[in-house]
Write an enzyme that holds these catalytic residues in place. Sequence first.
Site, PDB file in Angstrom:
ATOM      1  N   CYS A   1      -1.885   8.776   4.251  1.00  0.00           N
ATOM      2  CA  CYS A   1      -1.924   8.404   2.671  1.00  0.00           C
ATOM      3  C   CYS A   1      -3.215   8.672   1.991  1.00  0.00           C
ATOM      4  CB  CYS A   1      -1.326   6.785   2.304  1.00  0.00           C
ATOM      5  SG  CYS A   1      -1.806   5.752   3.696  1.00  0.00           S
TER       6      CYS A   1
ATOM      7  N   GLU B   1       0.949  -1.109   0.006  1.00  0.00           N
ATOM      8  CA  GLU B   1      -0.057  -0.082   0.139  1.00  0.00           C
ATOM      9  C   GLU B   1       0.845   1.390   0.013  1.00  0.00           C
ATOM     10  OE1 GLU B   1      -1.581   2.903   0.672  1.00  0.00           O
ATOM     11  OE2 GLU B   1      -2.062   2.126   2.671  1.00  0.00           O
TER      12      GLU B   1
HETATM   13  C1  UN1 Z   1      -3.228   6.242   6.137  1.00  0.00           C
HETATM   14  O1  UN1 Z   1      -3.890   7.179   5.500  1.00  0.00           O
HETATM   15  O2  UN1 Z   1      -2.330   5.956   6.253  1.00  0.00           O
HETATM   16  O3  UN1 Z   1      -9.031   6.263   6.592  1.00  0.00           O
HETATM   17  C2  UN1 Z   1      -4.347   5.332   6.983  1.00  0.00           C
HETATM   18  C3  UN1 Z   1      -8.321   6.586   7.403  1.00  0.00           C
HETATM   19  C4  UN1 Z   1      -7.778   6.050   8.406  1.00  0.00           C
HETATM   20  C5  UN1 Z   1      -6.565   5.389   8.116  1.00  0.00           C
HETATM   21  C6  UN1 Z   1      -5.764   5.838   7.187  1.00  0.00           C
HETATM   22  N1  UN1 Z   1      -8.626   4.938   9.105  1.00  0.00           N
HETATM   23  O4  UN1 Z   1      -8.225   7.912   7.084  1.00  0.00           O
END
Ligand code: UN1
Length: 501
Positions: free
Chosen positions: A287, A253
């Site tokens: 991310c 990922e």
């Molecule tokens: C990430 O962006 O690295 O969906 C994880 C979200 C969180 C997880 C983010 N539950 O914003």
Amino acid sequence: MQKFSTVASQNYIDGSWQKASTTFESLNPANKRDVVGTVPRGTEADVDAAVGAAKAAYESWRELSWVNRAEVVDRFAQLLKRDLDDLGQTVTRECGKPLNEGMADVVEALHMAQYVAGLGRMPNGFTVSSEVPAKDAYILKRPKSVVACITPWNFPVAIPLWVILPSVLAGNTVVFKPSEETPICAHKLMALFHEAGFPAGVINIVHGMGEDVGEALVRHKDVAVVLFTGSRAVGKHIQQIAAADAYKFAATEMGGKNATIVLEDADLDIAVNACVLGAFKTSGQRCVSSGRLIVDRKIEPEFTKRFTETVRRITVGDGLQSGTFMGPLINEAGVEKWRHHNAKAAEEGAQVLIEGKELDDEAHACGNFVTPFVYRFDSYKPNTFCLREEAFSPHVAIIPVSGMEEAVEVYNDTEYGLSMAVITEDFRKWRWVRDHAEYGLGYVNLPSIGAEVHLPFGGVKSSGNGHPGAEGIIDSVTHRIAFTVNHAREIVMAQGLSTTI
Ligand code: UN1
């Protein structure tokens, strides 16, 4: 400021804590004089010992039923609940995000543990009928053996659990290599795994640097699966190593250049709120953070006015202090990346609406504090660095477009495809956007952040190789096997194949 102690962490291999010979320090990014912990700098020999322990433990762990293993996960979930506050504070102290976000990270982790404990009693295979009436066929999920879990610092409690818990539930054993930025969060998780009663070797942790520990782990011949969340460069490197061994599988990922699309008919209160949360929660270090706001030009002036007014009110500070909306960036490299992206935007002709600042007054002098950087173009400028590359920081572009179709064309014009949000009141429009934008996580009238654990988490294109985390992990850590049983007293073959010899 509240006084916290410094935790001395250790590697945990084959059920015991190991004394470290060389260590490094984990610092609080809001106050670099605060040493959160001392951490072993793991070596290839540590990796080898951990993988060996995991391989040996696999032989008996795989013999238990899914329900037996789920019971250990359930005990772990209860311990996590007991320690929620301590872990939430540790997340904030070690990775900087405000306490509400630190707590949400741990709550997300708890949800994952509860979900995985429940999965133990759900079907993990099924029967299908055969063209030969006396034959039964089964599709079963079987563990793959040793799983390497390499996890990032931005969700230092939730993301490790997305990958570790489904792996062990399915009967695999794990070597966990947490980010060197948040090793104390990982250390506390490891202590809870130990207390929950996972047998020796089932979950091992080796701390250290990617180039030593990560590299050795990915290359190890007894590692069957690598589960990685992090940068595109490292993810690609891992995929290339895994591809050299036919049996090795890597699920990666690798971030995004996500966007929130604001259509002409959007409710502007929702739009501004969604864009501020999507761009600046976790200081843009998710991310799934939105680095691009693609806004219909009919409403763009009003949107931009309201958006920038709200952004100017954002408070930046120590996440342990109440009222902080944005904490520090994780490290000096993160600040440097933010500076570079800002400079590139200006160089590429952007109109800078809010100049991000590096804060160095007394309250901020010891941390990596920066304020939001907001810019716009009059119209879409293709082939720019700033609109295509992930900044992983509070750096956001406003891009005016004419209508839904141009919005999606602009949205798709990056190598990434992780998260997309669209703000509209029109069900025909969001349905069209849903089916034409490229992403793994889609939202309507919500920010591009905030996924829940019982949904697959991952992206398309260069954001991931189609093997999502959270709910999706079971598929990455199991083989689906076909198993056929004949209940007749003679052999009858499928496809009308003759049995005459
Ligand atoms: C990430 O962006 O690295 O969906 C994880 C979200 C969180 C997880 C983010 N539950 O914003």
